[in-house]
Design a protein around this motif. Structure first.
Motif, mmCIF file in Angstrom:
data_model
loop_
_atom_site.group_PDB
_atom_site.id
_atom_site.type_symbol
_atom_site.label_atom_id
_atom_site.label_comp_id
_atom_site.label_asym_id
_atom_site.label_seq_id
_atom_site.Cartn_x
_atom_site.Cartn_y
_atom_site.Cartn_z
ATOM 1 N N MET A 62 5.634 -8.730 -7.370
ATOM 2 C CA MET A 62 4.971 -8.214 -6.166
ATOM 3 C C MET A 62 5.426 -6.789 -5.865
ATOM 4 O O MET A 62 6.597 -6.457 -5.983
ATOM 5 N N ALA A 63 4.491 -5.984 -5.466
ATOM 6 C CA ALA A 63 4.811 -4.582 -5.240
ATOM 7 C C ALA A 63 5.741 -4.417 -4.036
ATOM 8 O O ALA A 63 6.597 -3.550 -4.014
ATOM 9 N N SER A 64 5.563 -5.304 -3.053
ATOM 10 C CA SER A 64 6.261 -5.084 -1.799
ATOM 11 C C SER A 64 7.766 -5.358 -1.923
ATOM 12 O O SER A 64 8.552 -4.729 -1.250
ATOM 13 N N ASP A 65 8.147 -6.301 -2.813
ATOM 14 C CA ASP A 65 9.563 -6.571 -2.899
ATOM 15 C C ASP A 65 10.166 -6.060 -4.208
ATOM 16 O O ASP A 65 11.262 -6.441 -4.583
ATOM 17 N N GLY A 66 9.414 -5.239 -4.932
ATOM 18 C CA GLY A 66 9.902 -4.670 -6.175
ATOM 19 C C GLY A 66 10.903 -3.566 -5.898
ATOM 20 O O GLY A 66 11.165 -3.220 -4.736
ATOM 21 N N PRO A 67 11.468 -3.025 -6.960
ATOM 22 C CA PRO A 67 12.465 -1.979 -6.779
ATOM 23 C C PRO A 67 11.865 -0.664 -6.292
ATOM 24 O O PRO A 67 12.586 0.187 -5.782
ATOM 25 N N ILE A 68 10.541 -0.519 -6.433
ATOM 26 C CA ILE A 68 9.912 0.736 -6.016
ATOM 27 C C ILE A 68 9.673 0.708 -4.517
ATOM 28 O O ILE A 68 9.050 -0.223 -4.005
ATOM 29 N N ASN A 69 10.179 1.706 -3.844
ATOM 30 C CA ASN A 69 9.895 1.798 -2.427
ATOM 31 C C ASN A 69 8.566 2.520 -2.231
ATOM 32 O O ASN A 69 8.395 3.659 -2.658
ATOM 33 N N LEU A 70 7.650 1.855 -1.578
ATOM 34 C CA LEU A 70 6.303 2.417 -1.450
ATOM 35 C C LEU A 70 6.306 3.726 -0.682
ATOM 36 O O LEU A 70 5.495 4.613 -0.924
ATOM 37 N N ALA A 71 7.260 3.857 0.237
ATOM 38 C CA ALA A 71 7.294 5.067 1.047
ATOM 39 C C ALA A 71 7.614 6.297 0.199
ATOM 40 O O ALA A 71 7.310 7.425 0.581
ATOM 41 N N ASP A 72 8.215 6.066 -0.970
ATOM 42 C CA ASP A 72 8.584 7.188 -1.828
ATOM 43 C C ASP A 72 7.458 7.621 -2.762
ATOM 44 O O ASP A 72 7.525 8.675 -3.372
ATOM 45 N N LEU A 73 6.418 6.776 -2.878
ATOM 46 C CA LEU A 73 5.355 7.089 -3.832
ATOM 47 C C LEU A 73 4.531 8.268 -3.358
ATOM 48 O O LEU A 73 4.298 8.417 -2.161
ATOM 49 N N PRO A 74 4.101 9.100 -4.307
ATOM 50 C CA PRO A 74 3.176 10.161 -3.904
ATOM 51 C C PRO A 74 1.857 9.553 -3.451
ATOM 52 O O PRO A 74 1.507 8.432 -3.840
ATOM 53 N N LEU A 75 1.148 10.324 -2.655
ATOM 54 C CA LEU A 75 -0.076 9.817 -2.044
ATOM 55 C C LEU A 75 -1.059 9.289 -3.089
ATOM 56 O O LEU A 75 -1.710 8.264 -2.902
ATOM 57 N N GLN A 76 -1.114 9.987 -4.234
ATOM 58 C CA GLN A 76 -2.066 9.604 -5.273
ATOM 59 C C GLN A 76 -1.792 8.205 -5.805
ATOM 60 O O GLN A 76 -2.695 7.384 -5.957
ATOM 61 N N GLN A 77 -0.507 7.926 -6.030
ATOM 62 C CA GLN A 77 -0.156 6.603 -6.535
ATOM 63 C C GLN A 77 -0.353 5.535 -5.475
ATOM 64 O O GLN A 77 -0.747 4.412 -5.756
ATOM 65 N N LEU A 78 -0.084 5.949 -4.236
ATOM 66 C CA LEU A 78 -0.300 5.034 -3.119
ATOM 67 C C LEU A 78 -1.769 4.638 -3.071
ATOM 68 O O LEU A 78 -2.135 3.482 -2.864
ATOM 69 N N GLN A 79 -2.602 5.626 -3.332
ATOM 70 C CA GLN A 79 -4.053 5.394 -3.362
ATOM 71 C C GLN A 79 -4.400 4.393 -4.463
ATOM 72 O O GLN A 79 -5.222 3.507 -4.273
ATOM 73 N N ALA A 80 -3.745 4.566 -5.614
ATOM 74 C CA ALA A 80 -4.004 3.650 -6.733
ATOM 75 C C ALA A 80 -3.620 2.229 -6.369
ATOM 76 O O ALA A 80 -4.357 1.275 -6.652
ATOM 77 N N VAL A 81 -2.472 2.084 -5.700
ATOM 78 C CA VAL A 81 -2.038 0.759 -5.260
ATOM 79 C C VAL A 81 -3.050 0.170 -4.294
ATOM 80 O O VAL A 81 -3.424 -1.006 -4.379
ATOM 81 N N LYS A 82 -3.531 1.029 -3.411
ATOM 82 C CA LYS A 82 -4.520 0.583 -2.430
ATOM 83 C C LYS A 82 -5.791 0.090 -3.121
ATOM 84 O O LYS A 82 -6.328 -0.970 -2.791
ATOM 85 N N ASN A 83 -6.248 0.863 -4.116
ATOM 86 C CA ASN A 83 -7.459 0.464 -4.837
ATOM 87 C C ASN A 83 -7.273 -0.883 -5.517
ATOM 88 O O ASN A 83 -8.172 -1.725 -5.496
ATOM 89 N N GLN A 84 -6.109 -1.062 -6.093
ATOM 90 C CA GLN A 84 -5.827 -2.306 -6.789
ATOM 91 C C GLN A 84 -5.889 -3.482 -5.821
ATOM 92 O O GLN A 84 -6.471 -4.522 -6.113
ATOM 93 N N MET A 85 -5.306 -3.278 -4.650
ATOM 94 C CA MET A 85 -5.302 -4.355 -3.662
ATOM 95 C C MET A 85 -6.702 -4.618 -3.130
ATOM 96 O O MET A 85 -7.082 -5.755 -2.885
ATOM 97 N N ASP A 86 -7.456 -3.514 -2.964
ATOM 98 C CA ASP A 86 -8.859 -3.659 -2.546
ATOM 99 C C ASP A 86 -9.598 -4.575 -3.509
ATOM 100 O O ASP A 86 -10.288 -5.500 -3.107
ATOM 101 N N GLU A 87 -9.415 -4.292 -4.799
ATOM 102 C CA GLU A 87 -10.102 -5.062 -5.823
ATOM 103 C C GLU A 87 -9.685 -6.521 -5.789
ATOM 104 O O GLU A 87 -10.508 -7.424 -5.894
ATOM 105 N N GLU A 88 -8.396 -6.724 -5.620
ATOM 106 C CA GLU A 88 -7.862 -8.072 -5.606
ATOM 107 C C GLU A 88 -8.464 -8.864 -4.442
ATOM 108 O O GLU A 88 -8.940 -9.998 -4.622
#
Lengths: 122, 144
Positions: free
Chosen positions: B1-27
Motif C-alpha cells: 500500500m502506498a500510504s504505509d510504504g516507506p515513501i512519504n507522499l508529502a515528499d513526492l513531486p507534484l508530477q508523481q503525486l498526479q500519477a498516484v492520483k491517476n492510478q487511484m482514480d482508475e482503481e
C-alpha cells in the motif's frame, strides 16, 4: 558520432524494449484474469453437477439450441475444462513472473544508461 | 500500500503525486464498475425468483401467459408444464429443476452476490477515504 549520441540511441532502444515488455506483461495479466473468471464459472457448474438429483436432465446450449446431454459426460467435460484452465493459469503465472524479472532487468539497464547519459551531457 | 510504504507522499513531486492520483482514480473506477455489474447480476437473479413465484402453483385454467415475440408484440399462450423449469447454471449448461429447487438455486446466487457486494462496497469506501487524503495533499501542494 559523439559518445552522448550513441548513449542516447541505446537509451531509446532500451526504453522501447521496456515498453514492449510492459505491454506484453499487461496482456498476460489480463488474460490471466479472464481465465480466472472462467475457472470460477466452471467450478460453480461442477458444484451444481455434484448437487443435482440423478434423474435431472442436463442440456447444453449449442448455438441457440438446447441439446440433451449425458450427465456423467457433461460432468467429466467440466472437470476436464477446469484442469485445462488451471494449467493455463499456471503457465501464464510463470510467464508473468519472467516478464516481471525482465522488466526489472531492463529498468536497471535504463537507469544505468540514463546516469551515463547525464554525466556525458555535463 | 502506498500510504504505509516507506515513501512519504508529502515528499513526492507534484508530477508523481498526479500519477498516484491517476492510478487511484482508475482503481476506484474499476471497483465501482465491478460493483455495478454485480448489482446487475443480482437484479437478474431476483427477477428470476420473482418469475418463479409467479408461475409457481398455477392451477389448470390459470396457465395463460403472453409470449413476447418482440418487446412490443405478444401472442397468447398456455404453459404446458409448470412443475419443471430449465435453469442456466453457467458455461452453456442447463439443468431441469423443480420450481422450489430452482428458487433455492437463485436464492443461493443472490446471497452469494450480496456477500460479495458488501465486501466490495467496503473496499470502495476504504479506497475513497484514502483517496480523499491524497487529494487534499495535492491541493495543498499546488497552493504552495
Amino acid at each position: 558520432m559523439s559518445v552522448a549520441a550513441v548513449t542516447q540511441q541505446q537509451l531509446e532502444k532500451q526504453v522501447g524494449e521496456f515498453q514492449n515488455l510492459q505491454k506484453e506483461y499487461s496482456k498476460a495479466v489480463s488474460s490471466r484474469s479472464t481465465l480466472e473468471a472462467q475457472l470460477k464459472e466452471n467450478e460453480m457448474v461442477k458444484k451444481e453437477f455434484d448437487n443435482i438429483k440423478d434423474d435431472a436432465t442436463v442440456y447444453k446450449l449449442i448455438g441457440p439450441v438446447l441439446v440433451k446431454q449425458d450427465r456423467p459426460e457433461a460432468a467429466a467435460n467440466v472437470n476436464k475444462r477446469i484442469e485445462y484452465i488451471s494449467g493455463e493459469i499456471k503457465r501464464l503465472e510463470a510467464q508473468i513472473k519472467s516478464f516481471e524479472e525482465k522488466q526489472e532487468q531492463k529498468k536497471m539497464e535504463i537507469v544505468k544508461l540514463q546516469t551515463a547519459f547525464e554525466q556525458l551531457k555535463q | 500500500m502506498a500510504s504505509d510504504g516507506p515513501i512519504n507522499l508529502a515528499d513526492l513531486p507534484l508530477q508523481q503525486l498526479q500519477a498516484v492520483k491517476n492510478q487511484m482514480d482508475e482503481e476506484i473506477q474499476h471497483l465501482t464498475q465491478s460493483y455495478a455489474q454485480l448489482k446487475q447480476a443480482q437484479v437478474k437473479f431476483s427477477d428470476s425468483i420473482e418469475s418463479l413465484n409467479n408461475i409457481d402453483g398455477r392451477k389448470d385454467g390459470k396457465k395463460n401467459v403472453l409470449i413476447p415475440l418482440t418487446s412490443s408484440l405478444y401472442v397468447p399462450g398456455t404453459l404446458a408444464d409448470v412443475s419443471k423449469v430449465i435453469v442456466d447454471i453457467g458455461t452453456g449448461y442447463m439443468i431441469d429443476k423443480s420450481i422450489p429447487d430452482a428458487k433455492d438455486f437463485y436464492k443461493t446466487k443472490v446471497t452469494f452476490l450480496r456477500e460479495n457486494l458488501d465486501g466490495l462496497q467496503e473496499t470502495i469506501t476504504q479506497r475513497e477515504n484514502q483517496y480523499k487524503g491524497k487529494r487534499s495533499l495535492a491541493w495543498l501542494r499546488r497552493r504552495n
